[in-house]
Design a protein around this motif. Structure first.
Motif, PDB file in Angstrom:
ATOM      1  N   VAL A   1       0.872  -1.186   0.000  1.00  0.00           N
ATOM      2  CA  VAL A   1       0.000   0.000   0.000  1.00  0.00           C
ATOM      3  C   VAL A   1       0.905   1.231   0.000  1.00  0.00           C
ATOM      4  CG1 VAL A   1      -2.088  -0.916   1.084  1.00  0.00           C
ATOM      5  CG2 VAL A   1      -0.181  -0.231   2.523  1.00  0.00           C
ATOM      6  N   PRO A   2       0.410   2.350  -0.542  1.00  0.00           N
ATOM      7  CA  PRO A   2       1.282   3.529  -0.585  1.00  0.00           C
ATOM      8  C   PRO A   2       1.542   4.106   0.807  1.00  0.00           C
ATOM      9  CG  PRO A   2      -0.906   4.060  -1.421  1.00  0.00           C
ATOM     10  CD  PRO A   2      -0.880   2.580  -1.222  1.00  0.00           C
ATOM     11  N   SER A   3       0.577   3.893   1.693  1.00  0.00           N
ATOM     12  CA  SER A   3       0.698   4.433   3.044  1.00  0.00           C
ATOM     13  C   SER A   3      -0.407   3.799   3.874  1.00  0.00           C
ATOM     14  CB  SER A   3       0.525   5.954   2.998  1.00  0.00           C
ATOM     15  OG  SER A   3       0.748   6.503   4.263  1.00  0.00           O
ATOM     16  N   SER A   4      -0.173   3.612   5.144  1.00  0.00           N
ATOM     17  CA  SER A   4      -1.208   3.019   5.987  1.00  0.00           C
ATOM     18  C   SER A   4      -1.099   3.580   7.400  1.00  0.00           C
ATOM     19  CB  SER A   4      -1.036   1.495   6.025  1.00  0.00           C
ATOM     20  OG  SER A   4      -1.826   0.966   7.066  1.00  0.00           O
ATOM     21  N   GLY A   5      -2.256   3.858   7.967  1.00  0.00           N
ATOM     22  CA  GLY A   5      -2.288   4.349   9.348  1.00  0.00           C
ATOM     23  C   GLY A   5      -2.721   3.262  10.309  1.00  0.00           C
ATOM     24  N   ALA A   6      -2.652   2.014   9.837  1.00  0.00           N
ATOM     25  CA  ALA A   6      -3.115   0.908  10.681  1.00  0.00           C
ATOM     26  C   ALA A   6      -2.054   0.531  11.714  1.00  0.00           C
ATOM     27  CB  ALA A   6      -3.470  -0.293   9.800  1.00  0.00           C
ATOM     28  N   GLY A   7      -2.022   1.274  12.795  1.00  0.00           N
ATOM     29  CA  GLY A   7      -1.121   0.951  13.905  1.00  0.00           C
ATOM     30  C   GLY A   7       0.336   1.188  13.558  1.00  0.00           C
ATOM     31  N   PRO A   8       1.244   0.757  14.451  1.00  0.00           N
ATOM     32  CA  PRO A   8       2.676   0.890  14.136  1.00  0.00           C
ATOM     33  C   PRO A   8       2.982   0.151  12.837  1.00  0.00           C
ATOM     34  CG  PRO A   8       2.360   0.212  16.425  1.00  0.00           C
ATOM     35  CD  PRO A   8       1.021   0.120  15.760  1.00  0.00           C
ATOM     36  N   ALA A   9       3.888   0.698  12.014  1.00  0.00           N
ATOM     37  CA  ALA A   9       4.132   0.126  10.693  1.00  0.00           C
ATOM     38  C   ALA A   9       4.928  -1.180  10.794  1.00  0.00           C
ATOM     39  CB  ALA A   9       4.899   1.121   9.841  1.00  0.00           C
ATOM     40  N   PRO A  10       4.386  -2.310  10.262  1.00  0.00           N
ATOM     41  CA  PRO A  10       5.123  -3.575  10.313  1.00  0.00           C
ATOM     42  C   PRO A  10       6.488  -3.465   9.635  1.00  0.00           C
ATOM     43  CG  PRO A  10       2.872  -3.919   9.506  1.00  0.00           C
ATOM     44  CD  PRO A  10       3.075  -2.442   9.611  1.00  0.00           C
ATOM     45  N   GLN A  11       6.570  -2.600   8.623  1.00  0.00           N
ATOM     46  CA  GLN A  11       7.827  -2.423   7.904  1.00  0.00           C
ATOM     47  C   GLN A  11       8.939  -1.858   8.784  1.00  0.00           C
ATOM     48  OE1 GLN A  11       6.759  -1.882   3.836  1.00  0.00           O
ATOM     49  NE2 GLN A  11       7.930   0.007   3.960  1.00  0.00           N
ATOM     50  N   GLY A  12       8.502  -1.106   9.801  1.00  0.00           N
ATOM     51  CA  GLY A  12       9.473  -0.473  10.689  1.00  0.00           C
ATOM     52  C   GLY A  12      10.391  -1.474  11.358  1.00  0.00           C
ATOM     53  N   LEU A  13       9.910  -2.697  11.518  1.00  0.00           N
ATOM     54  CA  LEU A  13      10.726  -3.723  12.171  1.00  0.00           C
ATOM     55  C   LEU A  13      11.800  -4.274  11.234  1.00  0.00           C
ATOM     56  CD1 LEU A  13      10.514  -4.790  15.014  1.00  0.00           C
ATOM     57  CD2 LEU A  13       9.108  -6.673  14.188  1.00  0.00           C
ATOM     58  N   VAL A  14      11.539  -4.168   9.943  1.00  0.00           N
ATOM     59  CA  VAL A  14      12.491  -4.713   8.967  1.00  0.00           C
ATOM     60  C   VAL A  14      13.575  -3.682   8.648  1.00  0.00           C
ATOM     61  CG1 VAL A  14      12.719  -5.716   6.667  1.00  0.00           C
ATOM     62  CG2 VAL A  14      10.624  -6.116   7.998  1.00  0.00           C
ATOM     63  N   LEU A  15      13.135  -2.425   8.466  1.00  0.00           N
ATOM     64  CA  LEU A  15      14.085  -1.349   8.155  1.00  0.00           C
ATOM     65  C   LEU A  15      15.066  -1.194   9.309  1.00  0.00           C
ATOM     66  CD1 LEU A  15      11.445   1.261   6.911  1.00  0.00           C
ATOM     67  CD2 LEU A  15      13.120   0.095   5.479  1.00  0.00           C
ATOM     68  N   GLY A  16      16.340  -1.356   9.024  1.00  0.00           N
ATOM     69  CA  GLY A  16      17.344  -1.218  10.082  1.00  0.00           C
ATOM     70  C   GLY A  16      17.511  -2.453  10.945  1.00  0.00           C
ATOM     71  N   SER A  17      16.953  -3.598  10.522  1.00  0.00           N
ATOM     72  CA  SER A  17      17.043  -4.800  11.379  1.00  0.00           C
ATOM     73  C   SER A  17      18.431  -5.450  11.312  1.00  0.00           C
ATOM     74  CB  SER A  17      15.951  -5.805  11.018  1.00  0.00           C
ATOM     75  OG  SER A  17      16.018  -6.154   9.647  1.00  0.00           O
ATOM     76  N   GLU A  18      19.264  -5.052  10.362  1.00  0.00           N
ATOM     77  CA  GLU A  18      20.679  -5.441  10.305  1.00  0.00           C
ATOM     78  C   GLU A  18      20.895  -6.952  10.397  1.00  0.00           C
ATOM     79  OE1 GLU A  18      23.496  -2.964  12.322  1.00  0.00           O
ATOM     80  OE2 GLU A  18      22.146  -1.254  12.371  1.00  0.00           O
ATOM     81  N   GLY A  19      20.009  -7.715   9.784  1.00  0.00           N
ATOM     82  CA  GLY A  19      20.204  -9.162   9.715  1.00  0.00           C
ATOM     83  C   GLY A  19      19.916  -9.895  11.015  1.00  0.00           C
ATOM     84  N   THR A  20      19.298  -9.220  11.981  1.00  0.00           N
ATOM     85  CA  THR A  20      19.083  -9.863  13.286  1.00  0.00           C
ATOM     86  C   THR A  20      17.713 -10.502  13.431  1.00  0.00           C
ATOM     87  OG1 THR A  20      18.215  -7.837  14.276  1.00  0.00           O
ATOM     88  CG2 THR A  20      20.603  -8.186  14.438  1.00  0.00           C
ATOM     89  N   LEU A  21      16.775 -10.155  12.536  1.00  0.00           N
ATOM     90  CA  LEU A  21      15.411 -10.678  12.681  1.00  0.00           C
ATOM     91  C   LEU A  21      15.016 -11.600  11.536  1.00  0.00           C
ATOM     92  CD1 LEU A  21      13.582  -7.393  13.822  1.00  0.00           C
ATOM     93  CD2 LEU A  21      14.534  -9.204  15.253  1.00  0.00           C
ATOM     94  N   GLY A  22      15.725 -11.556  10.446  1.00  0.00           N
ATOM     95  CA  GLY A  22      15.390 -12.381   9.291  1.00  0.00           C
ATOM     96  C   GLY A  22      16.249 -11.989   8.113  1.00  0.00           C
ATOM     97  N   VAL A  23      16.049 -12.696   7.016  1.00  0.00           N
ATOM     98  CA  VAL A  23      16.800 -12.416   5.788  1.00  0.00           C
ATOM     99  C   VAL A  23      15.832 -11.759   4.803  1.00  0.00           C
ATOM    100  CG1 VAL A  23      18.085 -13.415   3.878  1.00  0.00           C
ATOM    101  CG2 VAL A  23      18.283 -14.417   6.167  1.00  0.00           C
TER     102      VAL A  23
END
Ligand SMILES: Cc1cc2nc3c(=O)[nH]c(=O)nc-3n(C[C@H](O)[C@H](O)[C@H](O)COP(=O)(O)OP(=O)(O)OC[C@H]3O[C@@H](n4cnc5c(N)ncnc54)[C@H](O)[C@@H]3O)c2cc1C
Length: 469
Positions: free
Chosen positions: A183-205
């Protein structure tokens, strides 16, 4: 394609500066630091390196370090061996190197994470599109690495870092796929993408992402503006960042940066101002930008120019910018420390941060190296603050290089933290910045991050030691 990569230095082996170039470089450093340098050391030879046999059997439970281009400058891909493990697996993502799908209507592309900068641009060009994310490591770093480290590239304002271009992302975790909606943008709660951005290989590939892409710019306008001092240039950069003009380039070089990058020799600070658009001419933007700079004493003797390459200061800067990593390796081979650190702070703190950093790092260079040179540029500017980027060069003592480097980096990170800056604007945390990151992030957030790690990677095998214990 092209020559082999160097196994110890930056980039392609055949582009490493030859002996004559290294001698010339030594002379420049001697001139700038007032200290004798060299002689050039013997370069490492691949044949002399002995790799031990693998310690891991297939199916061994082992930590995994996702490896994109390996250009991390913060120890992000070092296979540090945690207690209780026999070995570490470095997971090379280089074969995930394709643009899979293009949505011309929404102007997005689904791209595999191991693709390097040049291949990404080449494959998008076949669709008449471009990505325009040019970190200095562009040639060798990957999309997955950029997302995992929240890299910052081409644009000095607005879409400064990769976050702005990620529409949706797919990450494989030990608990299964983690996929965010397109989606171009979503206000549905904290952004799930936020967990991936900057995860530096610690949460998944990260395996692929839908990225926002662009039409190539048809109009460009650029200008080189000279200031009597860095402070005057910074005032102009602030007003430009707050003007709503949003230049694509607004890089301010202090006199030392301007000198070593071959942009100016007369002791002036230099602002490289640029606008680009696929849609409209930019004369009005540039005219207003130059008026803003002029109000702070900025002089633009040659006036603005258009076109991709015009042989001006911005070209000199760009050439030197992409050559600099080769020179850094060459300096190391001369027994010279050469490294960078960067931060971001609000404008109200900028002057005192800069003063604190300069005085404390120059003191550390004197104390630990006997002499040294520190230069600064603003790489990105925001309406509310700036991202200053520092380079230091200093003579090293044989055998003590790592300790000297550590002391200077420590002085720098301590000074930045004391003055209200972040430990990194775009180089990420890795292992090198951990102590300062641990203090900078809110304590409850640290607990949330650890809970996310326990949920997605319960055995703690993904890049242990990076971002958190
Ligand atoms: C000379 C030089 C210049 C640089 N210039 C810039 C610059 O201008 N701007 C900037 O932002 N940075 C810059 N950097 C830092 C570095 O290039 C960036 O951090 C870049 O984003 C790393 O990309 P990479 O593909 O090399 O990742 P790597 O170095 O391979 O990995 C970096 C981190 O990301 C993780 N990772 C990599 N790929 C994945 C994946 N697919 N899934 C999950 N985790 C992954 C790794 O485990 C590691 O923690 C520079 C570095 C050098 C050496």
């Amino acid at each position: 394609v092209g020559s082999a990569l160097s196994f110890w230095a930056w980039g392609r082996a055949d582009r490493f500066p030859d002996l004559a170039a290294r001698r010339a470089l030594a002379e420049q450093v001697e001139f700038l630091t007032g200290r004798a340098v060299g002689p050039p050391r013997d370069l490492p030879v691949a044949e002399k390196v002995r790799l031990p046999p693998p310690r891991l059997a297939e199916k061994a439970r082992a930590p995994v370090v996702p490896f994109g281009g390996g250009t991390s400058v913060v120890g992000g891909v070092e296979p540090a061996l945690p207690a209780g493990f026999n070995g570490v697996v470095s997971l090379d993502l280089g074969r995930l190197d394709r643009v899979l799908e293009v949505d011309e209507v929404s102007r997005c592309a689904r791209v595999q994470a191991g693709i390097r900068g040049p291949a990404l641009e080449e494959q998008l060009a076949a669709h008449g599109l471009t990505f325009r994310h040019y970190p200095q490591s562009f040639e060798f770093s990957t999309l997955g690495g950029w997302i995992a480290t929240r890299a910052a590239g081409h644009f000095a304002t607005l879409a400064t870092r990769i976050d702005h271009q990620v529409q949706a992302v797919r990450m494989l975790t030990p608990r299964g796929p983690y996929e965010t909606p397109r989606v171009p943008s979503s206000g549905a709660g904290p952004a799930p993408q936020g967990l991936v951005l900057g995860s530096e290989g610690t949460l998944g590939v990260i395996t692929e992402a839908w990225m926002r892409v662009l039409r190539p710019p048809r109009w460009r306008s650029r200008a080189t503006v000279f200031f009597d001092g860095f402070a005057a240039g910074a005032h102009a950069a602030r007003e430009l960042a707050q003007s709503g003009l949003f230049p694509s380039n607004c890089r301010l070089l202090d006199p030392g940066e301007a000198l070593v990058h071959g942009v100016a020799t007369g002791g002036a600070a230099v602002l490289l101002l640029g606008f680009e658009s696929a849609d409209h001419p930019l004369d009005a933007w540039m005219a207003r930008g130059l008026a803003v700079a002029g109000a702070h004493g900025g002089r633009c003797p040659d006036g603005p120019s258009s076109g991709e390459r015009t042989g001006d200061a911005a070209d000199a800067w760009r050439d030197a910018f992409f050559r600099a990593p080769y020179l850094q390796s060459a300096l190391v081979s001369l027994g010279v420390l050469a490294d960078t650190f960067e931060t971001a702070c609000t404008w109200d703190r900028f002057e005192s941060l800069h003063e604190t950093v300069v005085s404390r790092v120059e003191e550390a260079l004197r104390l630990h190296c006997g002499a040294g040179l520190l230069t600064c540029r603003l790489t990105h500017v925001y309406p509310d603050g700036a991202a200053p980027y520092y380079t230091f060069v200093a003579p090293a003592r044989a055998g003590a290089e790592i300790e000297q480097w550590r002391e200077v980096k420590r002085a720098a990170a301590d000074a930045v933290a004391a003055a209200g800056g972040t430990v990194t604007h775009h180089h990420a945390v890795g292992r090198v910045h951990r102590p300062w990151y641990d203090r900078e992030r809110p304590e409850p957030f640290g607990r949330v991050l650890r809970a996310a790690k326990e949920t997605l990677d319960p055995a703690g095998v993904l890049n242990p030691g990076v971002l958190m214990e």
